[in-house]
Design a protein around this motif. Sequence first.
Motif, PDB file in Angstrom:
ATOM      1  N   SER A 182      59.445 -32.625  56.733  1.00 35.90           N
ATOM      2  CA  SER A 182      59.785 -33.308  55.476  1.00 35.90           C
ATOM      3  C   SER A 182      59.776 -32.063  54.293  1.00 35.90           C
ATOM      4  CB  SER A 182      58.747 -34.244  54.798  1.00 35.90           C
ATOM      5  OG  SER A 182      57.311 -33.510  55.164  1.00 35.90           O
ATOM      6  N   ASP A 183      59.356 -31.128  54.816  1.00 40.37           N
ATOM      7  CA  ASP A 183      59.515 -29.562  53.683  1.00 40.37           C
ATOM      8  C   ASP A 183      60.403 -29.057  53.951  1.00 40.37           C
ATOM      9  OD1 ASP A 183      58.373 -29.174  56.090  1.00 40.37           O
ATOM     10  OD2 ASP A 183      57.686 -27.193  55.219  1.00 40.37           O
ATOM     11  N   LEU A 184      61.470 -29.168  54.816  1.00 39.90           N
ATOM     12  CA  LEU A 184      62.628 -28.506  55.121  1.00 39.90           C
ATOM     13  C   LEU A 184      63.854 -29.275  54.993  1.00 39.90           C
ATOM     14  CD1 LEU A 184      61.392 -26.707  58.207  1.00 39.90           C
ATOM     15  CD2 LEU A 184      61.083 -25.788  55.956  1.00 39.90           C
ATOM     16  N   GLU A 185      65.014 -28.679  54.257  1.00 43.43           N
ATOM     17  CA  GLU A 185      66.270 -29.387  54.184  1.00 43.43           C
ATOM     18  C   GLU A 185      67.209 -28.423  54.496  1.00 43.43           C
ATOM     19  OE1 GLU A 185      68.620 -31.791  50.542  1.00 43.43           O
ATOM     20  OE2 GLU A 185      66.994 -30.704  50.224  1.00 43.43           O
ATOM     21  N   VAL A 186      68.422 -28.983  55.263  1.00 40.32           N
ATOM     22  CA  VAL A 186      69.464 -28.040  55.502  1.00 40.32           C
ATOM     23  C   VAL A 186      70.575 -28.466  54.406  1.00 40.32           C
ATOM     24  CG1 VAL A 186      71.183 -27.608  56.969  1.00 40.32           C
ATOM     25  CG2 VAL A 186      68.895 -27.741  58.051  1.00 40.32           C
ATOM     26  N   VAL A 187      70.909 -27.473  53.536  1.00 38.92           N
ATOM     27  CA  VAL A 187      71.853 -27.887  52.664  1.00 38.92           C
ATOM     28  C   VAL A 187      73.110 -27.575  52.751  1.00 38.92           C
ATOM     29  CG1 VAL A 187      69.853 -27.838  50.592  1.00 38.92           C
ATOM     30  CG2 VAL A 187      71.540 -25.732  51.351  1.00 38.92           C
ATOM     31  N   GLY A 188      73.488 -27.025  53.859  1.00 39.26           N
ATOM     32  CA  GLY A 188      74.898 -26.671  54.223  1.00 39.26           C
ATOM     33  C   GLY A 188      74.852 -25.857  55.521  1.00 39.26           C
ATOM     34  N   GLU A 189      76.000 -26.028  56.169  1.00 33.36           N
ATOM     35  CA  GLU A 189      76.448 -25.397  57.601  1.00 33.36           C
ATOM     36  C   GLU A 189      77.705 -24.607  57.305  1.00 33.36           C
ATOM     37  OE1 GLU A 189      76.666 -27.884  60.763  1.00 33.36           O
ATOM     38  OE2 GLU A 189      74.854 -29.141  60.009  1.00 33.36           O
ATOM     39  N   ALA A 190      77.796 -23.195  57.450  1.00 33.78           N
ATOM     40  CA  ALA A 190      78.746 -22.266  57.670  1.00 33.78           C
ATOM     41  C   ALA A 190      79.462 -22.081  58.910  1.00 33.78           C
ATOM     42  CB  ALA A 190      78.645 -21.117  56.960  1.00 33.78           C
ATOM     43  N   ASN A 191      80.521 -21.979  59.401  1.00 32.32           N
ATOM     44  CA  ASN A 191      80.888 -21.418  60.873  1.00 32.32           C
ATOM     45  C   ASN A 191      81.571 -20.261  60.885  1.00 32.32           C
ATOM     46  OD1 ASN A 191      83.406 -22.149  59.705  1.00 32.32           O
ATOM     47  ND2 ASN A 191      84.098 -23.913  60.640  1.00 32.32           N
ATOM     48  N   ASP A 192      81.552 -19.349  59.504  1.00 32.33           N
ATOM     49  CA  ASP A 192      81.877 -17.837  59.271  1.00 32.33           C
ATOM     50  C   ASP A 192      81.370 -17.372  58.296  1.00 32.33           C
ATOM     51  OD1 ASP A 192      83.681 -18.358  57.162  1.00 32.33           O
ATOM     52  OD2 ASP A 192      85.215 -19.227  58.502  1.00 32.33           O
ATOM     53  N   GLY A 193      81.438 -16.176  58.125  1.00 33.74           N
ATOM     54  CA  GLY A 193      80.797 -15.439  57.146  1.00 33.74           C
ATOM     55  C   GLY A 193      81.552 -15.660  55.721  1.00 33.74           C
ATOM     56  N   VAL A 194      82.707 -16.124  55.558  1.00 32.43           N
ATOM     57  CA  VAL A 194      83.253 -16.299  54.142  1.00 32.43           C
ATOM     58  C   VAL A 194      82.424 -17.626  53.628  1.00 32.43           C
ATOM     59  CG1 VAL A 194      85.579 -16.868  53.041  1.00 32.43           C
ATOM     60  CG2 VAL A 194      85.513 -15.152  54.769  1.00 32.43           C
ATOM     61  N   GLU A 195      82.553 -18.665  54.753  1.00 31.93           N
ATOM     62  CA  GLU A 195      81.975 -19.894  54.283  1.00 31.93           C
ATOM     63  C   GLU A 195      80.378 -19.778  53.700  1.00 31.93           C
ATOM     64  OE1 GLU A 195      82.302 -23.299  56.933  1.00 31.93           O
ATOM     65  OE2 GLU A 195      84.400 -23.254  56.812  1.00 31.93           O
ATOM     66  N   ALA A 196      79.675 -18.693  54.556  1.00 28.70           N
ATOM     67  CA  ALA A 196      78.490 -18.462  54.241  1.00 28.70           C
ATOM     68  C   ALA A 196      78.257 -17.935  52.860  1.00 28.70           C
ATOM     69  CB  ALA A 196      77.783 -17.734  55.343  1.00 28.70           C
ATOM     70  N   VAL A 197      79.036 -16.973  52.579  1.00 29.84           N
ATOM     71  CA  VAL A 197      78.956 -16.393  51.196  1.00 29.84           C
ATOM     72  C   VAL A 197      79.194 -17.605  50.045  1.00 29.84           C
ATOM     73  CG1 VAL A 197      79.864 -14.893  49.499  1.00 29.84           C
ATOM     74  CG2 VAL A 197      79.399 -14.062  51.970  1.00 29.84           C
ATOM     75  N   GLN A 198      80.258 -18.466  50.300  1.00 33.51           N
ATOM     76  CA  GLN A 198      80.430 -19.454  49.166  1.00 33.51           C
ATOM     77  C   GLN A 198      79.540 -20.563  49.252  1.00 33.51           C
ATOM     78  OE1 GLN A 198      83.308 -19.259  47.334  1.00 33.51           O
ATOM     79  NE2 GLN A 198      82.010 -20.882  46.229  1.00 33.51           N
ATOM     80  N   LEU A 199      79.026 -20.884  50.230  1.00 35.12           N
ATOM     81  CA  LEU A 199      77.841 -21.916  50.390  1.00 35.12           C
ATOM     82  C   LEU A 199      76.741 -21.578  49.743  1.00 35.12           C
ATOM     83  CD1 LEU A 199      78.741 -23.881  53.915  1.00 35.12           C
ATOM     84  CD2 LEU A 199      78.902 -24.602  51.442  1.00 35.12           C
ATOM     85  N   THR A 200      76.450 -20.390  50.052  1.00 31.73           N
ATOM     86  CA  THR A 200      75.099 -19.639  49.217  1.00 31.73           C
ATOM     87  C   THR A 200      75.403 -19.931  47.874  1.00 31.73           C
ATOM     88  OG1 THR A 200      74.820 -18.353  51.190  1.00 31.73           O
ATOM     89  CG2 THR A 200      73.714 -17.860  49.249  1.00 31.73           C
ATOM     90  N   ARG A 201      76.449 -19.518  47.356  1.00 33.70           N
ATOM     91  CA  ARG A 201      76.774 -19.454  45.858  1.00 33.70           C
ATOM     92  C   ARG A 201      76.615 -20.862  45.398  1.00 33.70           C
ATOM     93  NH1 ARG A 201      81.930 -15.613  46.037  1.00 33.70           N
ATOM     94  NH2 ARG A 201      80.757 -13.394  46.249  1.00 33.70           N
ATOM     95  N   ASP A 202      77.149 -21.725  46.147  1.00 30.54           N
ATOM     96  CA  ASP A 202      77.277 -23.146  45.743  1.00 30.54           C
ATOM     97  C   ASP A 202      75.932 -23.895  45.918  1.00 30.54           C
ATOM     98  OD1 ASP A 202      79.754 -22.842  44.948  1.00 30.54           O
ATOM     99  OD2 ASP A 202      80.553 -23.542  46.871  1.00 30.54           O
ATOM    100  N   GLN A 203      75.167 -23.927  46.927  1.00 31.43           N
ATOM    101  CA  GLN A 203      74.084 -24.432  47.325  1.00 31.43           C
ATOM    102  C   GLN A 203      72.865 -23.993  47.039  1.00 31.43           C
ATOM    103  OE1 GLN A 203      74.126 -27.531  48.122  1.00 31.43           O
ATOM    104  NE2 GLN A 203      76.409 -27.466  48.307  1.00 31.43           N
ATOM    105  N   GLN A 204      72.790 -22.609  46.708  1.00 32.42           N
ATOM    106  CA  GLN A 204      71.533 -21.755  46.008  1.00 32.42           C
ATOM    107  C   GLN A 204      70.354 -22.078  47.068  1.00 32.42           C
ATOM    108  OE1 GLN A 204      71.373 -19.674  43.313  1.00 32.42           O
ATOM    109  NE2 GLN A 204      73.471 -19.987  43.853  1.00 32.42           N
ATOM    110  N   PRO A 205      70.420 -21.923  48.514  1.00 33.69           N
ATOM    111  CA  PRO A 205      69.286 -21.962  49.227  1.00 33.69           C
ATOM    112  C   PRO A 205      68.363 -21.014  49.040  1.00 33.69           C
ATOM    113  CG  PRO A 205      71.297 -20.817  50.452  1.00 33.69           C
ATOM    114  CD  PRO A 205      71.639 -21.283  49.031  1.00 33.69           C
ATOM    115  N   HIS A 206      67.088 -21.417  49.609  1.00 32.40           N
ATOM    116  CA  HIS A 206      65.958 -20.428  49.570  1.00 32.40           C
ATOM    117  C   HIS A 206      66.024 -19.429  50.709  1.00 32.40           C
ATOM    118  CE1 HIS A 206      64.059 -24.137  47.444  1.00 32.40           C
ATOM    119  NE2 HIS A 206      64.039 -23.089  46.383  1.00 32.40           N
ATOM    120  N   VAL A 207      66.375 -19.899  52.006  1.00 30.29           N
ATOM    121  CA  VAL A 207      66.820 -19.292  53.061  1.00 30.29           C
ATOM    122  C   VAL A 207      67.894 -19.380  53.810  1.00 30.29           C
ATOM    123  CG1 VAL A 207      65.710 -18.876  55.544  1.00 30.29           C
ATOM    124  CG2 VAL A 207      64.070 -19.406  53.674  1.00 30.29           C
ATOM    125  N   VAL A 208      68.515 -18.456  54.415  1.00 32.77           N
ATOM    126  CA  VAL A 208      70.020 -18.242  55.028  1.00 32.77           C
ATOM    127  C   VAL A 208      69.669 -17.877  56.535  1.00 32.77           C
ATOM    128  CG1 VAL A 208      72.348 -17.618  55.133  1.00 32.77           C
ATOM    129  CG2 VAL A 208      71.423 -18.080  53.077  1.00 32.77           C
TER     130      VAL A 208
END
Length: 222
Positions: free
Chosen positions: A28-54
């Motif tokens: 309950s204390d963990l939430e997956v806010v996005g999935e990226a299938n390549d590095g470009v998506e990882a960078v963009q989703l990090t900006r959009d979703q503001q995760p604590h951990v990647v």
Amino acid sequence: MSDRTRVLVADDQTLVRSGIRLILEAHSDLEVVGEANDGVEAVQLTRDQQPHVVLMDIQMPRLDGIAAIARICASPGDAPHILVLTTFDQDDHLYDAARAGATGFLLKTAPPEQLVAAVRATAAGETLLAPSITRRLLDEFTRRPPGGGIPREVSTLTDREREVLVLVARGLSNSEIAGELVVSEGTVKSHLNRILAKLGVRDRVQAVVLAYESGLVRPGDA
């Protein structure tokens, strides 16, 4: 919920991402806010979703994990903690990932409970540098030219702080360092906090990289 740890999973294998999501979201204390299938998506989703951990795989299409880590850490604002997913027998780029800004490393073969513990520890600001990973990093250091002299930041460390940094670079945990120096674990943590501040680095991994790059510690030292 605001107190949940927000996690982004970056891996080019759909089954791997789905499996990680299932494992993490069972808590309950963990939430997956996005999935990226390549590095470009990882960078963009990090900006959009503001995760604590990647959770970042190294080998991905379009933009590999190392380049993605560098872009994420260079972005304005506070960068998330980045936990690299590595296959011990295949990845030869742990040094580059550490230098780019990775907070820690986790073997892809780790059991589910270790994955959960790793995400929680990383979110709390702890650095994951298991002895097996440390040895792999040292193997990479041996293939690189020696450092070009001790930088000014390292010269500001006290003798005890240098001693602690050397032990950290050799892969010792806080409790092991405390035993080696016959001090409390809290004292070791205080030394580490001062070391990170003086060196201008964000975590233990970056401190280890600087220690080896500067020549303060050399592979093969006893």
